[in-house]
Design a protein around this motif. Structure first.
Motif, PDB file in Angstrom:
ATOM      1  N   ALA A  34       0.535  -1.276   0.037  1.00  0.00           N
ATOM      2  CA  ALA A  34      -0.134  -0.006   0.000  1.00  0.00           C
ATOM      3  C   ALA A  34       1.017   1.336  -0.009  1.00  0.00           C
ATOM      4  N   VAL A  35       2.019   1.214   0.882  1.00  0.00           N
ATOM      5  CA  VAL A  35       3.066   2.519   0.936  1.00  0.00           C
ATOM      6  C   VAL A  35       3.515   2.532  -0.504  1.00  0.00           C
ATOM      7  N   PHE A  36       4.110   1.590  -1.188  1.00  0.00           N
ATOM      8  CA  PHE A  36       4.752   1.467  -2.255  1.00  0.00           C
ATOM      9  C   PHE A  36       3.755   2.045  -3.288  1.00  0.00           C
ATOM     10  N   SER A  37       2.583   1.605  -3.464  1.00  0.00           N
ATOM     11  CA  SER A  37       1.791   2.245  -4.396  1.00  0.00           C
ATOM     12  C   SER A  37       1.194   3.550  -4.380  1.00  0.00           C
ATOM     13  N   ALA A  38       1.056   4.147  -3.099  1.00  0.00           N
ATOM     14  CA  ALA A  38       0.909   5.315  -2.586  1.00  0.00           C
ATOM     15  C   ALA A  38       1.756   6.367  -3.165  1.00  0.00           C
ATOM     16  N   ALA A  39       3.065   5.797  -2.849  1.00  0.00           N
ATOM     17  CA  ALA A  39       4.162   6.448  -3.395  1.00  0.00           C
ATOM     18  C   ALA A  39       4.302   6.755  -4.871  1.00  0.00           C
ATOM     19  N   LYS A  40       3.835   5.562  -5.486  1.00  0.00           N
ATOM     20  CA  LYS A  40       3.947   5.712  -7.126  1.00  0.00           C
ATOM     21  C   LYS A  40       2.646   6.883  -7.683  1.00  0.00           C
ATOM     22  N   ILE A  41       1.558   6.743  -6.618  1.00  0.00           N
ATOM     23  CA  ILE A  41       0.527   7.814  -7.055  1.00  0.00           C
ATOM     24  C   ILE A  41       1.210   9.272  -6.983  1.00  0.00           C
ATOM     25  N   LEU A  43       4.087   9.994  -7.152  1.00  0.00           N
ATOM     26  CA  LEU A  43       5.079  10.630  -8.242  1.00  0.00           C
ATOM     27  C   LEU A  43       4.416  10.407  -9.604  1.00  0.00           C
ATOM     28  N   GLY A  44       3.221  10.218  -9.642  1.00  0.00           N
ATOM     29  CA  GLY A  44       2.689  10.335 -11.068  1.00  0.00           C
ATOM     30  C   GLY A  44       2.957   9.204 -11.840  1.00  0.00           C
ATOM     31  N   ARG A  45       3.205   7.839 -11.139  1.00  0.00           N
ATOM     32  CA  ARG A  45       3.623   6.679 -11.787  1.00  0.00           C
ATOM     33  C   ARG A  45       2.202   5.781 -11.928  1.00  0.00           C
ATOM     34  N   LEU A  46       1.160   6.160 -11.313  1.00  0.00           N
ATOM     35  CA  LEU A  46       0.068   5.371 -11.363  1.00  0.00           C
ATOM     36  C   LEU A  46      -1.350   6.243 -11.791  1.00  0.00           C
ATOM     37  N   THR A  47      -1.873   5.933 -12.639  1.00  0.00           N
ATOM     38  CA  THR A  47      -3.067   6.636 -13.298  1.00  0.00           C
ATOM     39  C   THR A  47      -4.407   6.457 -12.617  1.00  0.00           C
ATOM     40  N   MET A  48      -4.910   7.453 -12.266  1.00  0.00           N
ATOM     41  CA  MET A  48      -6.267   7.346 -11.391  1.00  0.00           C
ATOM     42  C   MET A  48      -7.347   6.843 -12.202  1.00  0.00           C
ATOM     43  N   TYR A  98      -5.541  -1.022  -5.361  1.00  0.00           N
ATOM     44  CA  TYR A  98      -6.064  -1.489  -6.619  1.00  0.00           C
ATOM     45  C   TYR A  98      -5.485  -1.037  -7.872  1.00  0.00           C
ATOM     46  N   LEU A  99      -4.945   0.238  -7.842  1.00  0.00           N
ATOM     47  CA  LEU A  99      -4.280   0.881  -9.160  1.00  0.00           C
ATOM     48  C   LEU A  99      -3.340  -0.019  -8.948  1.00  0.00           C
ATOM     49  N   GLN A 100      -2.258  -0.659  -8.401  1.00  0.00           N
ATOM     50  CA  GLN A 100      -1.102  -1.205  -8.704  1.00  0.00           C
ATOM     51  C   GLN A 100      -1.572  -2.798  -9.248  1.00  0.00           C
ATOM     52  N   ILE A 101      -2.459  -3.162  -8.514  1.00  0.00           N
ATOM     53  CA  ILE A 101      -3.159  -4.327  -8.812  1.00  0.00           C
ATOM     54  C   ILE A 101      -3.621  -4.535 -10.091  1.00  0.00           C
ATOM     55  N   ILE A 393     -10.473  -7.684  -1.327  1.00  0.00           N
ATOM     56  CA  ILE A 393     -11.350  -6.816  -1.886  1.00  0.00           C
ATOM     57  C   ILE A 393     -10.704  -6.013  -3.247  1.00  0.00           C
ATOM     58  N   ALA A 394      -9.562  -5.518  -2.871  1.00  0.00           N
ATOM     59  CA  ALA A 394      -8.821  -4.831  -3.939  1.00  0.00           C
ATOM     60  C   ALA A 394      -8.389  -5.565  -5.331  1.00  0.00           C
ATOM     61  N   VAL A 395      -8.167  -6.836  -4.825  1.00  0.00           N
ATOM     62  CA  VAL A 395      -7.834  -7.885  -5.761  1.00  0.00           C
ATOM     63  C   VAL A 395      -9.252  -8.268  -6.866  1.00  0.00           C
ATOM     64  N   ALA A 396     -10.244  -8.497  -5.905  1.00  0.00           N
ATOM     65  CA  ALA A 396     -11.568  -8.875  -6.441  1.00  0.00           C
ATOM     66  C   ALA A 396     -12.105  -7.945  -7.174  1.00  0.00           C
ATOM     67  N   CYS A 397     -11.884  -6.632  -6.779  1.00  0.00           N
ATOM     68  CA  CYS A 397     -12.470  -5.382  -7.570  1.00  0.00           C
ATOM     69  C   CYS A 397     -11.616  -5.385  -8.937  1.00  0.00           C
ATOM     70  N   ALA A 398     -10.236  -5.533  -8.984  1.00  0.00           N
ATOM     71  CA  ALA A 398      -9.380  -5.396 -10.004  1.00  0.00           C
ATOM     72  C   ALA A 398     -10.015  -6.422 -10.959  1.00  0.00           C
TER      73      ALA A 398
END
Length: 413
Positions: A34-41, A43-48, A98-101, A393-398
């Motif tokens: 979660a922390v890794f994915s939040a950092a990517k958000i 830094l603009g490396r994950l698209t909302m 979710y965005l990373q998965i 839930i994040a996996v299932a939603c992905a």
């Protein structure tokens, strides 16, 4: 350098393998993800995303975190409440996770989840067998605790792994199917050995959900060979775990015969009835924002003492709604229920989409397991429970967001 998909795949396998073998190791890995994915958000490396389903589940997680902050604000002198600000941070992690998965394709995501769950199921069964072998004199009252050191999170873990492996056994090809069937039995064995009566119904509820929701599963079971294999596996499972299973169910009947469903301090049924009664009284005392943790604990002791002549104090009221009512009133109840109802709504919304069946079964299985826990035990509030709920839930939603229905819906939004 490995791609996002490759990193996600191996990380997912290790995470769910660790779920059965290392207890809180899963929680640490989930927080790290979660922390890794939040950092990517950041830094603009994950698209909302703009998908309504994802945003609504994220809002439900935000509301649950916010409810914890309101409990703190309403009871500023109660130091026991302040840990809620940290404990519930993971519910803000749904969207980053979710965005990373979702960078993985659906097939790789399912494969990774299933392989990891199968390894985790083997770990769950190993824990139960080792504990049983180490404590042979406690056979009648035996309860496996697993890596978490607590039958509750261990049983929840086993039930979740059972759901994942059961899904995998009906999706897999002829070569891999026996492995996933064996993994399903390992997870179910671990659940039985936990002695958690509140989660025992999952052994029936989850297969029923699978057969009702997924027509292909019914078709495969209808084949004579599959039917005999399923029946033989069920008989084997019950036979191996029958000592613990019968002991726990027999104890339940003994308690019910002793005091019925009256409040008493003499057994766990009577204690739960007393706690639920006092939670209702606590809600009347502070209906909107509750009593806070310390206030609820104090009220629990005083109320149960007046009710049964002996103070009964636990860390929760052995029911999700009762605990929410006493701790945070109607606001906390609403936030807790929303965590279950929002994913359920999206299952209902895409019920007719055959491409979404796998994800729907997975979500409904998670909701069923946590709902069973919440009836007479702890639903959320333990690190493994919370991390597992949010991540799965994040996996299932992905998976669901990748279905034709959700892709079409988001395209028209």
């Amino acid at each position: 350098m490995p791609s996002n998909s490759t990193l996600n795949r191996y990380y997912m396998i290790v995470m769910y393998a660790a779920l059965g073998m290392g207890g809180s190791v899963f929680s640490i890995m989930a927080v790290g993800a979660a922390v890794f994915s939040a950092a990517k958000i950041f830094l603009g490396r994950l698209t909302m995303t703009r998908q309504p389903m994802i945003l609504s589940v994220a809002v439900a997680g935000l509301a649950y975190f916010g409810s914890g902050l309101l409990i703190i604000a309403a009871n500023p002198a109660d130091a026991a409440n302040y840990t809620l600000a940290v404990e519930r941070l993971i519910f803000l992690g749904f969207l980053p996770l979710y965005l990373q998965i979702s960078l993985m394709d659906r097939e790789s995501l399912r494969d990774s989840l299933e392989i990891g769950a199968a390894l985790g199921a083997a770990g769950v069964a190993t824990w139960a067998m080792v504990e049983w072998a180490v404590y042979p004199l406690e056979t009648i009252s035996f309860r496996a605790h697993g890596a978490p050191g607590n039958p509750g999170p261990y049983a929840t873990t086993a039930a979740v792994l059972f759901a994942c492996c059961l899904l995998a056994s009906f999706r897999a090809g002829r070569t891999r199917r026996p492995l996933f069937v064996a993994a399903s039995l390992c997870a179910a064995f671990g659940l039985i050995m936990s002695g958690m009566r509140t989660v025992y119904p999952a052994l029936i509820v989850l297969p029923v959900l699978l057969f009702i929701t997924w027509p292909e599963a019914r078709q495969r079971l209808a084949k004579r060979g599959a039917m005999w294999a399923f029946a033989a596996s069920a008989v084997l499972l019950v036979s191996v775990g029958s000592v613990v299973l019968m002991s726990r169910l027999g104890h339940l009947l003994t308690m019910a015969n002793f005091s019925g469903f009256s409040p008493t301090a003499a057994n766990s049924i009577g204690e739960r009835i007393a706690l639920w009664h006092c939670a209702g009284q606590a809600l009347m005392e502070a209906p909107l924002l509750g009593l806070g943790r310390s206030g609820a604990y104090q009220y629990m002791g005083e109320c149960t003492n007046a009710l049964v002549g002996q103070p009964i104090v636990y860390s929760h009221f052995h029911n999700a709604i009762a605990t929410a009512a006493a701790f945070g009133g109607l606001v906390e109840i609403s936030a807790t229920v929303a965590l279950l109802l929002v994913p359920f709504y999206w299952c209902w919304r895409y019920w007719r989409d055959s491409d979404a069946r796998y994800a729907i079964v997975l979500i409904l299985s998670v909701l069923a397991i946590y709902g069973l826990n919440g009836l007479a035990n702890l639903m959320l509030g333990h690190d493994i429970h919370d991390m597992l709920f949010v991540h799965l839930i994040a996996v299932a939603c992905a998976l669901l967001a990748g279905s034709r229905a959700e892709t079409s819906a988001s395209g028209h939004s």
